[in-house]
Scaffold this motif. Structure first.
Motif, PDB file in Angstrom:
ATOM      1  N   LEU A  43       0.473  -0.979   0.074  1.00 23.47           N
ATOM      2  CA  LEU A  43       0.266  -0.131   0.266  1.00 23.47           C
ATOM      3  C   LEU A  43       0.893   1.111   0.080  1.00 23.47           C
ATOM      4  O   LEU A  43       1.580   0.695   1.088  1.00 23.47           O
ATOM      5  CB  LEU A  43      -1.127  -0.014   1.258  1.00 23.47           C
ATOM      6  CG  LEU A  43      -2.064   0.873   1.489  1.00 23.47           C
ATOM      7  CD1 LEU A  43      -2.437   1.000   0.380  1.00 23.47           C
ATOM      8  CD2 LEU A  43      -2.232   1.218   2.779  1.00 23.47           C
ATOM      9  N   LYS A  44       0.678   1.974  -1.193  1.00 26.64           N
ATOM     10  CA  LYS A  44       1.427   3.837  -0.967  1.00 26.64           C
ATOM     11  C   LYS A  44       0.999   4.311  -0.961  1.00 26.64           C
ATOM     12  O   LYS A  44      -0.661   4.941  -1.604  1.00 26.64           O
ATOM     13  CB  LYS A  44       1.645   3.583  -2.889  1.00 26.64           C
ATOM     14  CG  LYS A  44       3.319   2.375  -2.971  1.00 26.64           C
ATOM     15  CD  LYS A  44       4.124   2.288  -4.198  1.00 26.64           C
ATOM     16  CE  LYS A  44       4.489   1.248  -4.430  1.00 26.64           C
ATOM     17  NZ  LYS A  44       4.691   1.025  -6.012  1.00 26.64           N
ATOM     18  N   PHE A  53       4.582   6.654   1.022  1.00 23.83           N
ATOM     19  CA  PHE A  53       5.213   5.690   2.779  1.00 23.83           C
ATOM     20  C   PHE A  53       4.582   5.041   1.853  1.00 23.83           C
ATOM     21  O   PHE A  53       3.248   4.826   0.959  1.00 23.83           O
ATOM     22  CB  PHE A  53       4.388   6.207   4.270  1.00 23.83           C
ATOM     23  CG  PHE A  53       4.437   5.105   4.884  1.00 23.83           C
ATOM     24  CD1 PHE A  53       4.707   4.310   5.509  1.00 23.83           C
ATOM     25  CD2 PHE A  53       2.875   4.875   4.924  1.00 23.83           C
ATOM     26  CE1 PHE A  53       5.252   3.875   6.458  1.00 23.83           C
ATOM     27  CE2 PHE A  53       2.673   3.255   6.093  1.00 23.83           C
ATOM     28  CZ  PHE A  53       4.231   3.267   6.343  1.00 23.83           C
ATOM     29  N   LYS A  54       5.230   3.897   2.264  1.00 22.16           N
ATOM     30  CA  LYS A  54       4.732   2.452   2.067  1.00 22.16           C
ATOM     31  C   LYS A  54       4.649   1.025   2.982  1.00 22.16           C
ATOM     32  O   LYS A  54       5.619   1.058   3.390  1.00 22.16           O
ATOM     33  CB  LYS A  54       5.954   1.809   0.459  1.00 22.16           C
ATOM     34  CG  LYS A  54       5.900   0.842  -0.118  1.00 22.16           C
ATOM     35  CD  LYS A  54       5.823   0.479  -1.860  1.00 22.16           C
ATOM     36  CE  LYS A  54       7.873   0.405  -1.489  1.00 22.16           C
ATOM     37  NZ  LYS A  54       8.113   0.328  -2.583  1.00 22.16           N
ATOM     38  N   VAL A  88       8.157  -1.699   5.689  1.00 25.08           N
ATOM     39  CA  VAL A  88       7.581  -0.463   5.772  1.00 25.08           C
ATOM     40  C   VAL A  88       8.902   0.360   5.163  1.00 25.08           C
ATOM     41  O   VAL A  88       9.432  -0.042   5.495  1.00 25.08           O
ATOM     42  CB  VAL A  88       7.333  -0.177   7.482  1.00 25.08           C
ATOM     43  CG1 VAL A  88       7.548   1.633   7.116  1.00 25.08           C
ATOM     44  CG2 VAL A  88       5.978  -0.616   7.989  1.00 25.08           C
ATOM     45  N   MET A  89       8.446   0.843   4.057  1.00 29.95           N
ATOM     46  CA  MET A  89       9.552   1.123   3.385  1.00 29.95           C
ATOM     47  C   MET A  89       9.563   2.723   3.043  1.00 29.95           C
ATOM     48  O   MET A  89       7.862   3.379   3.044  1.00 29.95           O
ATOM     49  CB  MET A  89       9.591   1.185   1.645  1.00 29.95           C
ATOM     50  CG  MET A  89       9.987  -0.162   1.402  1.00 29.95           C
ATOM     51  SD  MET A  89      11.147  -0.480   2.451  1.00 29.95           S
ATOM     52  CE  MET A  89      11.651  -2.403   1.778  1.00 29.95           C
ATOM     53  N   PHE A  90       9.977   4.132   2.637  1.00 30.31           N
ATOM     54  CA  PHE A  90       9.917   5.547   3.130  1.00 30.31           C
ATOM     55  C   PHE A  90      10.222   5.293   0.769  1.00 30.31           C
ATOM     56  O   PHE A  90      11.702   5.560   0.875  1.00 30.31           O
ATOM     57  CB  PHE A  90      10.105   6.781   3.801  1.00 30.31           C
ATOM     58  CG  PHE A  90       9.689   6.685   4.866  1.00 30.31           C
ATOM     59  CD1 PHE A  90       8.295   7.324   4.960  1.00 30.31           C
ATOM     60  CD2 PHE A  90       9.846   5.407   5.477  1.00 30.31           C
ATOM     61  CE1 PHE A  90       7.900   7.194   5.873  1.00 30.31           C
ATOM     62  CE2 PHE A  90       9.658   5.441   6.769  1.00 30.31           C
ATOM     63  CZ  PHE A  90       8.067   6.280   7.428  1.00 30.31           C
ATOM     64  N   ASP A  91       9.294   6.176   0.220  1.00 28.52           N
ATOM     65  CA  ASP A  91      10.274   5.880  -1.340  1.00 28.52           C
ATOM     66  C   ASP A  91      10.445   7.565  -1.176  1.00 28.52           C
ATOM     67  O   ASP A  91       9.456   8.404  -1.189  1.00 28.52           O
ATOM     68  CB  ASP A  91       9.234   5.678  -2.362  1.00 28.52           C
ATOM     69  CG  ASP A  91       9.471   3.657  -2.259  1.00 28.52           C
ATOM     70  OD1 ASP A  91       9.791   3.429  -2.268  1.00 28.52           O
ATOM     71  OD2 ASP A  91       8.244   3.409  -3.156  1.00 28.52           O
ATOM     72  N   TRP A  92      11.276   8.019  -1.996  1.00 29.32           N
ATOM     73  CA  TRP A  92      11.780   9.784  -2.300  1.00 29.32           C
ATOM     74  C   TRP A  92      11.783  10.002  -3.504  1.00 29.32           C
ATOM     75  O   TRP A  92      12.381   9.253  -4.370  1.00 29.32           O
ATOM     76  CB  TRP A  92      12.751   9.308  -1.650  1.00 29.32           C
ATOM     77  CG  TRP A  92      13.377  11.482  -2.024  1.00 29.32           C
ATOM     78  CD1 TRP A  92      12.381  12.644  -2.060  1.00 29.32           C
ATOM     79  CD2 TRP A  92      15.160  11.844  -1.973  1.00 29.32           C
ATOM     80  NE1 TRP A  92      13.540  13.900  -2.598  1.00 29.32           N
ATOM     81  CE2 TRP A  92      14.608  13.061  -2.581  1.00 29.32           C
ATOM     82  CE3 TRP A  92      16.154  11.424  -2.153  1.00 29.32           C
ATOM     83  CZ2 TRP A  92      15.832  14.361  -2.907  1.00 29.32           C
ATOM     84  CZ3 TRP A  92      16.871  11.975  -2.730  1.00 29.32           C
ATOM     85  CH2 TRP A  92      17.273  13.669  -2.907  1.00 29.32           C
ATOM     86  N   HIS A  93      11.158  10.521  -4.665  1.00 30.59           N
ATOM     87  CA  HIS A  93      10.873  11.558  -5.609  1.00 30.59           C
ATOM     88  C   HIS A  93      11.671  12.224  -5.953  1.00 30.59           C
ATOM     89  O   HIS A  93      11.313  13.401  -5.511  1.00 30.59           O
ATOM     90  CB  HIS A  93       9.847  10.950  -6.587  1.00 30.59           C
ATOM     91  CG  HIS A  93       9.109   9.671  -6.658  1.00 30.59           C
ATOM     92  ND1 HIS A  93       9.014   9.002  -7.747  1.00 30.59           N
ATOM     93  CD2 HIS A  93       8.740   8.817  -5.875  1.00 30.59           C
ATOM     94  CE1 HIS A  93       8.340   7.633  -7.178  1.00 30.59           C
ATOM     95  NE2 HIS A  93       7.935   7.975  -5.797  1.00 30.59           N
ATOM     96  N   ALA A 109      14.825   3.369   1.289  1.00 30.13           N
ATOM     97  CA  ALA A 109      15.263   3.469   2.299  1.00 30.13           C
ATOM     98  C   ALA A 109      14.300   3.172   3.523  1.00 30.13           C
ATOM     99  O   ALA A 109      12.607   3.601   3.624  1.00 30.13           O
ATOM    100  CB  ALA A 109      15.609   4.182   3.381  1.00 30.13           C
ATOM    101  N   GLY A 110      14.356   2.345   3.839  1.00 32.18           N
ATOM    102  CA  GLY A 110      12.803   0.860   4.907  1.00 32.18           C
ATOM    103  C   GLY A 110      13.609   0.070   5.830  1.00 32.18           C
ATOM    104  O   GLY A 110      14.679  -0.191   6.075  1.00 32.18           O
ATOM    105  N   GLY A 111      12.647  -0.785   6.289  1.00 36.29           N
ATOM    106  CA  GLY A 111      13.581  -2.221   6.717  1.00 36.29           C
ATOM    107  C   GLY A 111      12.077  -3.108   6.578  1.00 36.29           C
ATOM    108  O   GLY A 111      11.453  -2.936   6.076  1.00 36.29           O
ATOM    109  N   ALA A 112      12.351  -4.599   7.619  1.00 38.81           N
ATOM    110  CA  ALA A 112      11.122  -5.523   7.094  1.00 38.81           C
ATOM    111  C   ALA A 112      11.519  -6.245   8.489  1.00 38.81           C
ATOM    112  O   ALA A 112      12.613  -6.729   8.988  1.00 38.81           O
ATOM    113  CB  ALA A 112      11.796  -6.517   5.751  1.00 38.81           C
TER     114      ALA A 112
END
Length: 225
Positions: A43-44, A53-54, A88-93, A109-112
Protein backbone atom coordinates in the motif's frame (compact mmCIF):
# COMPACT_ATOMS: atom_id res chain seq x y z
CA UNK A 1 -0.08 -19.19 13.24
CA UNK A 2 2.33 -17.89 10.57
CA UNK A 3 -0.33 -18.11 7.87
CA UNK A 4 -2.79 -16.24 10.11
CA UNK A 5 -0.18 -13.52 10.68
CA UNK A 6 0.27 -13.09 6.92
CA UNK A 7 -3.48 -12.92 6.31
CA UNK A 8 -3.86 -10.38 9.12
CA UNK A 9 -1.10 -8.22 7.63
CA UNK A 10 -2.72 -8.27 4.18
CA UNK A 11 -6.13 -7.50 5.70
CA UNK A 12 -4.70 -4.44 7.48
CA UNK A 13 -3.19 -3.24 4.19
CA UNK A 14 -6.53 -3.54 2.40
CA UNK A 15 -8.50 -1.83 5.19
CA UNK A 16 -5.94 0.98 5.26
CA UNK A 17 -6.35 1.43 1.53
CA UNK A 18 -10.11 1.91 1.89
CA UNK A 19 -9.61 4.43 4.70
CA UNK A 20 -6.95 6.43 2.87
CA UNK A 21 -9.03 6.62 -0.27
CA UNK A 22 -11.46 8.92 1.53
CA UNK A 23 -8.83 11.50 2.41
CA UNK A 24 -8.67 14.59 0.19
CA UNK A 25 -5.49 15.84 -1.45
CA UNK A 26 -3.75 12.50 -1.20
CA UNK A 27 -2.76 9.65 -3.48
CA UNK A 28 -3.30 6.00 -2.57
CA UNK A 29 -2.01 3.11 -4.65
CA UNK A 30 -2.44 -0.62 -4.15
CA UNK A 31 0.44 -2.61 -5.63
CA UNK A 32 0.80 -6.33 -6.38
CA UNK A 33 4.48 -7.26 -6.29
CA UNK A 34 6.58 -10.15 -7.58
CA UNK A 35 10.34 -10.66 -7.46
CA UNK A 36 13.26 -12.11 -5.57
CA UNK A 37 11.65 -11.39 -2.19
CA UNK A 38 8.53 -13.27 -3.29
CA UNK A 39 4.99 -12.22 -4.13
CA UNK A 40 3.03 -9.79 -2.05
CA UNK A 41 0.93 -6.69 -1.66
CA UNK A 42 1.97 -3.10 -0.92
CA UNK A 43 0.00 0.00 0.00
CA UNK A 44 1.51 3.33 -1.10
CA UNK A 45 0.29 6.62 0.30
CA UNK A 46 1.41 10.17 -0.38
CA UNK A 47 0.25 13.76 0.04
CA UNK A 48 3.24 15.12 -1.84
CA UNK A 49 4.60 13.88 -5.21
CA UNK A 50 8.11 13.67 -3.75
CA UNK A 51 7.43 11.52 -0.69
CA UNK A 52 5.63 8.17 -0.53
CA UNK A 53 4.99 5.97 2.50
CA UNK A 54 4.77 2.28 1.68
CA UNK A 55 3.82 -0.75 3.78
CA UNK A 56 3.25 -4.34 2.76
CA UNK A 57 4.04 -8.00 3.05
CA UNK A 58 5.60 -10.66 0.83
CA UNK A 59 6.22 -14.41 0.92
CA UNK A 60 8.46 -16.79 -1.02
CA UNK A 61 8.41 -20.54 -0.38
CA UNK A 62 11.37 -22.42 -1.88
CA UNK A 63 11.13 -26.15 -2.41
CA UNK A 64 13.37 -28.25 -4.63
CA UNK A 65 14.42 -31.86 -5.00
CA UNK A 66 17.61 -32.56 -6.91
CA UNK A 67 19.24 -35.90 -7.64
CA UNK A 68 22.96 -35.68 -8.38
CA UNK A 69 25.90 -38.06 -8.18
CA UNK A 70 28.65 -38.39 -5.61
CA UNK A 71 31.29 -41.07 -6.24
CA UNK A 72 29.12 -42.21 -9.17
CA UNK A 73 26.23 -42.99 -6.84
CA UNK A 74 22.87 -41.12 -6.83
CA UNK A 75 22.49 -38.55 -4.07
CA UNK A 76 19.21 -36.79 -3.27
CA UNK A 77 19.19 -33.16 -2.10
CA UNK A 78 15.95 -31.77 -0.64
CA UNK A 79 15.86 -27.99 -0.21
CA UNK A 80 13.10 -26.41 1.88
CA UNK A 81 13.22 -22.66 2.39
CA UNK A 82 10.66 -20.18 3.66
CA UNK A 83 10.91 -16.39 3.60
CA UNK A 84 8.08 -14.07 4.61
CA UNK A 85 8.19 -10.46 5.76
CA UNK A 86 6.18 -7.39 6.64
CA UNK A 87 7.96 -4.23 5.53
CA UNK A 88 7.77 -0.45 5.77
CA UNK A 89 9.48 1.83 3.22
CA UNK A 90 9.82 5.50 2.44
CA UNK A 91 10.18 6.38 -1.26
CA UNK A 92 11.74 9.68 -2.26
CA UNK A 93 11.11 11.05 -5.75
CA UNK A 94 13.77 13.82 -6.00
CA UNK A 95 12.24 15.10 -9.24
CA UNK A 96 8.62 14.52 -8.23
CA UNK A 97 7.45 17.96 -9.35
CA UNK A 98 9.10 17.68 -12.76
CA UNK A 99 7.11 17.19 -15.95
CA UNK A 100 9.82 14.96 -17.47
CA UNK A 101 10.50 11.22 -17.15
CA UNK A 102 12.86 11.94 -14.24
CA UNK A 103 9.87 12.40 -11.90
CA UNK A 104 9.39 8.62 -12.01
CA UNK A 105 12.82 7.89 -10.47
CA UNK A 106 12.76 7.00 -6.79
CA UNK A 107 15.07 6.06 -3.94
CA UNK A 108 13.88 3.84 -1.09
CA UNK A 109 14.88 3.25 2.52
CA UNK A 110 13.17 1.14 5.14
CA UNK A 111 13.18 -2.23 6.78
CA UNK A 112 11.39 -5.53 7.23
CA UNK A 113 10.39 -7.96 9.93
CA UNK A 114 10.84 -11.58 8.80
CA UNK A 115 8.74 -14.18 10.58
CA UNK A 116 10.12 -16.76 8.15
CA UNK A 117 13.76 -16.32 7.32
CA UNK A 118 15.65 -19.55 6.75
CA UNK A 119 16.08 -22.82 4.97
CA UNK A 120 17.11 -26.41 5.32
CA UNK A 121 18.87 -28.80 2.95
CA UNK A 122 18.79 -32.57 3.54
CA UNK A 123 21.36 -34.67 1.67
CA UNK A 124 20.71 -38.40 1.35
CA UNK A 125 23.17 -40.78 -0.30
CA UNK A 126 21.09 -43.26 -2.31
CA UNK A 127 23.75 -45.74 -3.37
CA UNK A 128 26.27 -47.98 -1.63
CA UNK A 129 29.10 -46.01 -0.03
CA UNK A 130 32.56 -47.54 -0.32
CA UNK A 131 34.98 -46.98 2.55
CA UNK A 132 38.09 -48.92 1.59
CA UNK A 133 36.93 -52.50 1.27
CA UNK A 134 33.81 -51.86 3.33
CA UNK A 135 30.45 -51.40 1.58
CA UNK A 136 27.89 -49.32 3.49
CA UNK A 137 24.25 -49.24 2.27
CA UNK A 138 22.52 -45.86 2.23
CA UNK A 139 20.03 -46.84 4.97
CA UNK A 140 22.95 -47.34 7.38
CA UNK A 141 24.84 -44.25 6.29
CA UNK A 142 22.26 -41.64 7.36
CA UNK A 143 21.63 -38.05 6.26
CA UNK A 144 23.37 -34.68 6.36
CA UNK A 145 21.14 -31.74 7.33
CA UNK A 146 22.16 -28.10 6.90
CA UNK A 147 20.13 -25.34 8.59
CA UNK A 148 20.51 -21.60 7.98
CA UNK A 149 18.65 -18.67 9.58
CA UNK A 150 19.05 -14.90 9.18
CA UNK A 151 18.07 -11.91 11.32
CA UNK A 152 14.42 -11.13 12.07
CA UNK A 153 14.75 -7.36 11.47
CA UNK A 154 16.66 -6.15 8.40
CA UNK A 155 17.27 -2.70 6.81
CA UNK A 156 16.68 -1.99 3.12
CA UNK A 157 18.07 0.44 0.55
CA UNK A 158 17.07 0.63 -3.08
CA UNK A 159 16.03 2.55 -6.15
CA UNK A 160 13.43 2.16 -8.85
CA UNK A 161 11.16 3.66 -11.47
CA UNK A 162 7.41 4.04 -11.05
CA UNK A 163 4.84 4.14 -13.85
CA UNK A 164 7.19 2.92 -16.57
CA UNK A 165 4.04 1.85 -18.40
CA UNK A 166 0.72 3.39 -17.39
CA UNK A 167 -2.87 3.19 -18.60
CA UNK A 168 -5.73 4.90 -16.81
CA UNK A 169 -5.47 3.78 -13.17
CA UNK A 170 -3.00 0.98 -13.81
CA UNK A 171 0.77 1.29 -14.06
CA UNK A 172 3.86 -0.91 -14.05
CA UNK A 173 7.10 -0.18 -12.20
CA UNK A 174 10.16 -1.91 -10.83
CA UNK A 175 12.48 -1.72 -7.84
CA UNK A 176 16.10 -2.72 -7.42
CA UNK A 177 17.66 -2.88 -3.97
CA UNK A 178 19.11 -5.00 -1.19
CA UNK A 179 18.28 -6.15 2.33
CA UNK A 180 21.12 -6.51 4.80
CA UNK A 181 20.19 -9.83 6.42
CA UNK A 182 23.09 -9.95 8.87
CA UNK A 183 25.40 -12.84 9.65
CA UNK A 184 23.43 -16.08 9.35
CA UNK A 185 23.26 -18.81 11.97
CA UNK A 186 24.26 -22.05 10.27
CA UNK A 187 24.56 -25.61 11.50
CA UNK A 188 25.39 -28.98 9.94
CA UNK A 189 24.26 -32.20 11.57
CA UNK A 190 24.32 -35.85 10.56
CA UNK A 191 22.41 -38.95 11.48
CA UNK A 192 23.60 -42.55 11.98
CA UNK A 193 27.14 -42.97 10.63
CA UNK A 194 27.18 -39.41 9.31
CA UNK A 195 26.79 -38.05 12.85
CA UNK A 196 30.59 -37.80 12.91
CA UNK A 197 30.21 -34.89 10.45
CA UNK A 198 28.75 -32.73 13.22
CA UNK A 199 32.32 -31.54 13.77
CA UNK A 200 32.10 -29.88 10.33
CA UNK A 201 29.36 -27.52 11.58
CA UNK A 202 31.92 -24.81 12.43
CA UNK A 203 33.33 -24.92 8.90
CA UNK A 204 29.82 -24.78 7.45
CA UNK A 205 29.12 -21.69 9.57
CA UNK A 206 32.33 -20.10 8.29
CA UNK A 207 31.38 -20.87 4.69
CA UNK A 208 28.00 -19.15 5.18
CA UNK A 209 29.31 -16.05 6.99
CA UNK A 210 29.50 -13.90 3.85
CA UNK A 211 25.91 -14.56 2.74
CA UNK A 212 24.54 -11.45 4.44
CA UNK A 213 22.66 -9.69 1.63
CA UNK A 214 19.38 -10.42 -0.13
CA UNK A 215 19.19 -8.66 -3.50
CA UNK A 216 15.75 -7.42 -4.50
CA UNK A 217 14.57 -7.21 -8.10
CA UNK A 218 10.84 -6.60 -8.10
CA UNK A 219 8.04 -5.77 -10.52
CA UNK A 220 5.06 -3.76 -9.29
CA UNK A 221 1.59 -3.76 -10.80
CA UNK A 222 -0.01 -0.61 -9.39
CA UNK A 223 -3.69 0.35 -9.16
CA UNK A 224 -4.53 3.92 -8.18
CA UNK A 225 -7.54 3.99 -5.85
Amino acid sequence: MKRKLLMLTLAVILMSAVKMKAQNGSSTVLSATAGTQGVGLDLKYSKNPKYVFKAGASVVPIKANVVTKISNEPTEVDVDGDFANAHVMFDWHPFGNSASFSRKILFSAGGAYWWKRGGKATITYQGTFKYGDILIPSEDLGELIGDVKWNKVTPYLGTGIESVVSKKRFSLGFNLGVYYMGKPEASLTGTKLLAANNASSAQFQKNMDDYRFLPVLQLNLNFRL
